[in-house]
Design an enzyme around this catalytic site. Structure first.
Site, PDB file in Angstrom:
ATOM      1  N   SER A 162       0.806  -1.227   0.000  1.00 26.98           N
ATOM      2  CA  SER A 162       0.000   0.000   0.000  1.00 26.98           C
ATOM      3  C   SER A 162       0.836   1.273   0.000  1.00 26.98           C
ATOM      4  O   SER A 162       0.304   2.352  -0.229  1.00 26.98           O
ATOM      5  CB  SER A 162      -0.948   0.020   1.208  1.00 26.98           C
ATOM      6  OG  SER A 162      -0.216   0.087   2.413  1.00 26.98           O
ATOM      7  N   LYS A 200       0.657   4.491   7.188  1.00 27.88           N
ATOM      8  CA  LYS A 200       0.075   5.329   6.142  1.00 27.88           C
ATOM      9  C   LYS A 200       0.543   6.775   6.304  1.00 27.88           C
ATOM     10  O   LYS A 200       1.079   7.166   7.340  1.00 27.88           O
ATOM     11  CB  LYS A 200      -1.462   5.300   6.202  1.00 27.88           C
ATOM     12  CG  LYS A 200      -2.087   3.956   5.896  1.00 27.88           C
ATOM     13  CD  LYS A 200      -1.910   3.560   4.443  1.00 27.88           C
ATOM     14  CE  LYS A 200      -2.646   2.267   4.118  1.00 27.88           C
ATOM     15  NZ  LYS A 200      -2.027   1.104   4.781  1.00 27.88           N
TER      16      LYS A 200
END
Length: 241
Positions: A162, A200
């Site tokens: 990701s 993230k």
């Protein structure tokens, strides 16, 4: 070794730099090579950088520099060995720490003889596992002391893709500065709803927090500020070859 796509991308970047002095965007590279996603371009860029053909200039957007050129373009099919012609530029500095600590994370300089510090190595960062539950002081990893600015640090293994466009690949080990707050735009270890941990990029807007991936295949997730707890900020990256 250069694959055909790596050679075509290197040639495209060099031609654009020679023509305009500005490296092409990932979208322009994707269109030029006929690829469907920017993640493919990221892998090609990483491959060229690791082989010493290009380097990314720190703190500048879209800044690539060609450090080596092939002697010629004949026979540049996949798996073909291409001889190299050095380009008289600054010495290449990789942007990840290799096993001998000869390189560094962007913005850091770590020499080969840097003093090493043993950090606790927690498990693979994955959904449903709070950082506290990952603690295992029986495992440690050596990290150059000059990479650590002060305070408490730990290391985590990365699972998934990701964050590939931020240069963070599946299987990498990230070095985290333990903290409970971070500026908007920082890459953080975030604990969501006291149960899910993820790596993230953090974005703040009003009373909400967005956890932003660096891969177009994944969606940005938005939460109320009270649902997200910062458990650390990314300060380094280690990769084995």
């Amino acid at each position: 070794m250069l694959t055909r796509k790596q050679f075509e991308l290197l040639q495209f970047i060099q031609e654009r730099l020679a023509h305009s002095g500005v490296s092409p965007s990932f979208d322009e590279m994707k269109d030029a090579l006929g690829l469907k996603s920017k993640s493919g371009i990221h892998r090609l860029i990483t491959g060229l950088e690791e082989r010493g053909f290009i380097r990314r200039l720190p703190h500048r957007a879209r800044a690539l520099e060609v450090t080596r050129l092939p002697e010629g373009c004949a026979g540049a099919d996949s798996g073909t060995v291409v001889s190299l012609k050095p380009v008289p530029r600054a010495r290449f500095q990789p942007n990840v720490i290799k096993g001998d600590f000869a390189g560094a994370f962007p913005g850091r300089d770590v020499t080969e003889d840097a003093e090493a510090v043993a950090l606790p190595l927690y498990g693979r960062i994955a959904a449903g596992t709070p950082i506290e539950a990952l603690r295992d002081h029986s495992q440690t990893i050596a990290v150059p002391a000059s990479l650590l600015a002060g305070g408490e640090h730990y290391a985590l293994q990365v699972a998934g893709d990701s964050m590939v466009e931020a240069g963070i690949l599946d299987g990498d080990t990230v070095v985290i500065h333990r903290c409970d707050t971070a500026d908007s735009g920082a890459i953080v270890v975030a604990l969501v709803d006291d149960s899910e941990v993820t790596l993230k990029r953090l974005r703040r807007k009003g009373q909400t927090i967005a956890l932003e991936p660096a891969n177009p295949a994944y969606e940005t997730r938005i939460f109320g500020a009270d649902r997200v707890k910062v458990q650390g900020r990314l300060v380094g990256l280690l990769r084995k070859y």
